[in-house]
Motif scaffolding. Sequence first.
Motif, PDB file in Angstrom:
ATOM      1  N   LEU B  11       0.715  -1.076  -0.479  1.00 33.21           N
ATOM      2  CA  LEU B  11      -0.083   0.361   0.091  1.00 33.21           C
ATOM      3  C   LEU B  11       0.853   1.430  -0.024  1.00 33.21           C
ATOM      4  N   VAL B  12       2.175   1.115   0.884  1.00 34.74           N
ATOM      5  CA  VAL B  12       2.684   2.280   1.037  1.00 34.74           C
ATOM      6  C   VAL B  12       3.380   2.789  -0.509  1.00 34.74           C
ATOM      7  N   GLU B  13       3.503   1.844  -1.518  1.00 34.50           N
ATOM      8  CA  GLU B  13       4.439   1.612  -2.889  1.00 34.50           C
ATOM      9  C   GLU B  13       3.448   1.954  -3.605  1.00 34.50           C
ATOM     10  N   GLY B  14       2.496   1.461  -3.560  1.00 36.93           N
ATOM     11  CA  GLY B  14       1.344   2.569  -3.972  1.00 36.93           C
ATOM     12  C   GLY B  14       0.612   3.566  -4.216  1.00 36.93           C
ATOM     13  N   VAL B  15       0.788   4.068  -3.226  1.00 41.13           N
ATOM     14  CA  VAL B  15       0.602   5.682  -1.904  1.00 41.13           C
ATOM     15  C   VAL B  15       1.897   6.053  -3.083  1.00 41.13           C
ATOM     16  N   ARG B  16       3.387   5.738  -3.035  1.00 43.94           N
ATOM     17  CA  ARG B  16       3.986   6.751  -3.689  1.00 43.94           C
ATOM     18  C   ARG B  16       3.975   6.463  -4.792  1.00 43.94           C
ATOM     19  N   ILE B  17       3.488   5.297  -5.317  1.00 44.56           N
ATOM     20  CA  ILE B  17       3.443   5.990  -7.086  1.00 44.56           C
ATOM     21  C   ILE B  17       2.368   7.440  -7.888  1.00 44.56           C
ATOM     22  N   THR B  18       1.120   7.145  -6.452  1.00 43.30           N
ATOM     23  CA  THR B  18       0.046   7.615  -6.592  1.00 43.30           C
ATOM     24  C   THR B  18       0.752   9.499  -6.904  1.00 43.30           C
ATOM     25  N   LEU B  19       1.499   9.418  -5.347  1.00 41.75           N
ATOM     26  CA  LEU B  19       1.577  10.325  -5.115  1.00 41.75           C
ATOM     27  C   LEU B  19       2.964  10.904  -6.203  1.00 41.75           C
ATOM     28  N   LEU B  20       3.266  10.173  -6.774  1.00 36.87           N
ATOM     29  CA  LEU B  20       4.532  10.906  -7.424  1.00 36.87           C
ATOM     30  C   LEU B  20       3.718  11.182  -9.063  1.00 36.87           C
ATOM     31  N   ILE B  21       2.670  10.509  -9.718  1.00 37.64           N
ATOM     32  CA  ILE B  21       1.674  10.443 -10.928  1.00 37.64           C
ATOM     33  C   ILE B  21       0.925  11.833 -10.493  1.00 37.64           C
ATOM     34  N   THR B  22       0.022  11.868  -9.089  1.00 39.55           N
ATOM     35  CA  THR B  22       0.034  13.428  -9.236  1.00 39.55           C
ATOM     36  C   THR B  22       0.276  14.611  -9.592  1.00 39.55           C
ATOM     37  N   ALA B  23       1.431  14.310  -9.132  1.00 41.96           N
ATOM     38  CA  ALA B  23       2.491  15.523  -9.002  1.00 41.96           C
ATOM     39  C   ALA B  23       3.320  15.464  -9.947  1.00 41.96           C
ATOM     40  N   LEU B  24       3.424  14.974 -10.789  1.00 42.91           N
ATOM     41  CA  LEU B  24       3.590  15.257 -12.474  1.00 42.91           C
ATOM     42  C   LEU B  24       2.917  16.254 -13.073  1.00 42.91           C
ATOM     43  N   SER B  25       2.049  15.011 -12.726  1.00 46.15           N
ATOM     44  CA  SER B  25       0.960  15.548 -14.046  1.00 46.15           C
ATOM     45  C   SER B  25       0.411  16.751 -13.347  1.00 46.15           C
ATOM     46  N   ALA B  26      -0.038  17.116 -11.561  1.00 39.01           N
ATOM     47  CA  ALA B  26       0.319  18.575 -11.684  1.00 39.01           C
ATOM     48  C   ALA B  26       0.317  19.784 -12.549  1.00 39.01           C
ATOM     49  N   VAL B  27       2.088  19.327 -12.456  1.00 36.64           N
ATOM     50  CA  VAL B  27       2.713  20.190 -13.054  1.00 36.64           C
ATOM     51  C   VAL B  27       2.320  20.289 -14.469  1.00 36.64           C
ATOM     52  N   LEU B 167      -1.846   2.768  -6.052  1.00 35.91           N
ATOM     53  CA  LEU B 167      -3.007   2.270  -4.808  1.00 35.91           C
ATOM     54  C   LEU B 167      -4.329   1.720  -5.173  1.00 35.91           C
ATOM     55  N   THR B 168      -4.509   2.048  -6.293  1.00 38.85           N
ATOM     56  CA  THR B 168      -5.659   1.297  -6.763  1.00 38.85           C
ATOM     57  C   THR B 168      -5.229   0.033  -7.012  1.00 38.85           C
ATOM     58  N   PHE B 169      -3.872  -0.157  -7.829  1.00 39.13           N
ATOM     59  CA  PHE B 169      -3.740  -1.380  -8.853  1.00 39.13           C
ATOM     60  C   PHE B 169      -3.208  -2.321  -7.557  1.00 39.13           C
ATOM     61  N   GLN B 170      -2.585  -2.399  -6.682  1.00 42.04           N
ATOM     62  CA  GLN B 170      -2.586  -2.437  -5.042  1.00 42.04           C
ATOM     63  C   GLN B 170      -3.261  -2.932  -4.036  1.00 42.04           C
ATOM     64  N   ALA B 171      -4.420  -2.150  -4.253  1.00 40.53           N
ATOM     65  CA  ALA B 171      -5.666  -2.714  -4.018  1.00 40.53           C
ATOM     66  C   ALA B 171      -6.247  -3.617  -4.479  1.00 40.53           C
ATOM     67  N   LYS B 172      -6.322  -3.899  -5.704  1.00 41.32           N
ATOM     68  CA  LYS B 172      -7.026  -4.780  -7.209  1.00 41.32           C
ATOM     69  C   LYS B 172      -5.976  -5.931  -5.858  1.00 41.32           C
ATOM     70  N   ASN B 173      -4.650  -5.573  -6.618  1.00 41.92           N
ATOM     71  CA  ASN B 173      -3.708  -7.076  -6.405  1.00 41.92           C
ATOM     72  C   ASN B 173      -4.241  -7.920  -5.087  1.00 41.92           C
ATOM     73  N   ILE B 174      -4.572  -7.110  -3.592  1.00 46.81           N
ATOM     74  CA  ILE B 174      -5.016  -7.911  -2.466  1.00 46.81           C
ATOM     75  C   ILE B 174      -5.488  -8.599  -2.580  1.00 46.81           C
ATOM     76  N   ILE B 175      -7.066  -7.427  -3.114  1.00 46.57           N
ATOM     77  CA  ILE B 175      -8.287  -8.212  -3.090  1.00 46.57           C
ATOM     78  C   ILE B 175      -8.313  -9.940  -3.915  1.00 46.57           C
ATOM     79  N   LEU B 176      -7.332  -9.528  -4.492  1.00 47.43           N
ATOM     80  CA  LEU B 176      -7.583 -10.742  -5.887  1.00 47.43           C
ATOM     81  C   LEU B 176      -7.002 -12.387  -4.678  1.00 47.43           C
ATOM     82  N   VAL B 177      -5.810 -12.312  -4.137  1.00 43.12           N
ATOM     83  CA  VAL B 177      -5.490 -12.863  -3.193  1.00 43.12           C
ATOM     84  C   VAL B 177      -6.349 -12.959  -1.828  1.00 43.12           C
ATOM     85  N   HIS B 178      -6.989 -12.082  -1.416  1.00 42.30           N
ATOM     86  CA  HIS B 178      -7.825 -12.181   0.055  1.00 42.30           C
ATOM     87  C   HIS B 178      -9.179 -11.492  -0.298  1.00 42.30           C
TER      88      HIS B 178
END
Lengths: 256, 219, 221
Positions: B11-27, B167-178
């Motif tokens: 999840l933390v890794e997912g948040v990191r990617i989400t924030l990265l993409i949000t920041a770059l896209s916002a600029v 983050l969304t990607f990771q969430a989906k991965n987790i719920i596929l297992v659990h």
Amino acid sequence: MMPMVKFENVTKRFGATVVLDRFDFEAARGEKVVLIGPSGSGKSTLLRVLMTLERVEDGMVMIDGEALWYVRDGQDVEPVTQAHLHHMRAKVGMVFQHFNLFPHMTALENVASAPRHVLGKSKAEAEALAEVLLRKVGLGDKLSSYPARLSGGQQQRVAIARAMAMEPKVMLFDEVTSALDPELVGEVLEVMRALSVERDLTMLIVTHQMGVARALADRVCFFEKGVIVEQGPPEQVIDDPIHPRTQGFLRAVRLT
Amino acid sequence: MHIVWEYRQLLVEGVRITLLITALSAVLAIFMAFASGLARDARSPLLRVPAIIYIELFRGTSLLAQMFWLFFVLPSFGVNMPALACGVLAIGLCNGAYGSEIVRGALRAVPRGQREAAIALNYSRAQTFRIILLPQAARIMAPLFGSLVIEILKGSSLVSLITLADLTFQAKNIILVHLNTTTVLSVVLVIYFLIALFISGGARRIERALSRGVDGAGR
Amino acid sequence: MEFSFELLWEILPQLLRATVVTLEATFCGFFIALVVGLVMVTFMRARARGVRIAARLVMEFLRATPLLVQVYFLFFVLPEFGISLSPFLTGVIALGCHYGAYAAEAYRAGLEAVPKGQWEAAVSLNYGRLATYRHIVLPQALPPIVPSLGNIAIAMLKDTPILAAVTVTELMFVANEIGSERFQYTEPVTAAALIYLVLSLAAAPLINLIDRRLRPQETRA
């Protein structure tokens, strides 16, 4: 002597309405001219043309011996470049009915900004000048106030100081006391009276208030439908008008 | 809740990617918003026409369609971009087109008297923009750009559909297992909400800083 | 790489059928959004402070979180509670709830734009609460709301591709499927993008027309 401001055969239209109709006008260097007349009669347009806020459709407008607009049949006889506008605007200052102070700047910054950015003065120099001018208009204690914190009369005095900081040869006052509460008119008028002492400064003043006209005018011009119907010293035009239209207008003004 | 703790690193890794993409896209979006918003009202049609085409094109087509186009179609024209670039480019360009209206609207909201006063004081056009118009317009823009960045944050979830591990990607991965999907998806929604709160809080602070003097409070 | 018009011609019927699904999803979602927004704005204007705050929070939450995750949420979570809906219905409900929050905001802005004096005048004339809404407030509040709702409808149209993530066979889903079957994405994805462009360009004048129709005489330009 060469007039400071000269309109020759000038026509200005807004759509189908003719605001100035083959209009002629002159003001001598240092002259204080007050323009009165019903709204829509063209007096504000005259100021706005001089400030390059409006173009003319036909005729020639000169300031200080140089053509500002020179138009024949809708064509510029003298092409109007940005450089030329910049050169001509330096001769003219304007004070507006609604002050138009910059809301994001303090009183001091409002006055110091243009000397700094347009005239290239240093920050210290520009601010020193601004402080002197603000003291002159009685606002030495409001240097760091933002416009929203100032009364209408104070804002208008800042606006006068701001225009004067650019050392114009011609000052235009466009109904500068009309938006003020009656008790604030006096302080602005006082500042204008102090300015009128400067012999070389030409002042063109549009107003609806005859008190302003009496206090400041060398000459009063009564406008109607884009032409000057009657003009002369204030004691003649205001107190003893000849033209029936002037008489009618002044009667109406006195009633309000 | 223990599932969330177990997979916290994903999840933390997912948040990191989400924030990265949000920041770059916002600029990118804010840059494009200014560029196209100013060009849209320029006098020269050489600036105006491309701006209109850009704005209409990116506002008229769907963000996901744009992203898929960059990701699936562009390679067949010989342009191979990494998924991250596709995502940022699509989100940034699409929201930049929406942002152009923010820039235009804010500049138009500055009273006409301000421009007239600037002419009377002999400012050049560039100076009028920089010293008089922009500082006043920026105050109006700040909260609207805040909302735009939240739209960008939401749009960033679409990159999960082009293989990026946000983050969304990771969430989906987790719920596929659990199978405990309720907890995982709720937590993810709350994380998005908190990021959005953080963004709008930031925008409000910027707005307050820019409002000095203007509203009469003298802040 | 060439753009093959033959292929385009071949897949066009499939894409157009999918466009119908896209439009259905937009219309159904929009209808749900109108109702959800109405319910939300009612709670947001409730007398009890707690209700108002809760409604506000729900609205902000729906607006600030990604539609895609909301769609997943309904898709995966509802079955856990024994509710199983078709992907289309799930997607449309998610779309309707997400944009219902935007609709609520549009309603609220419209209602708040009615000057306070109008309410006071209604009280002074002894109108009841319902009569005040019906005869005084709504006729003034609705016209400015219409363009906002129009923008919401267009935004929803462009967000329907998100429903592809839960296998709703709308335009983007079908375009993508064609692409992966034939290893040829250029034509289907480009065509899909252009269809969205045509639809949203066509929607704008339509909304303008409705807007003009609804506007009362005195405010018409």
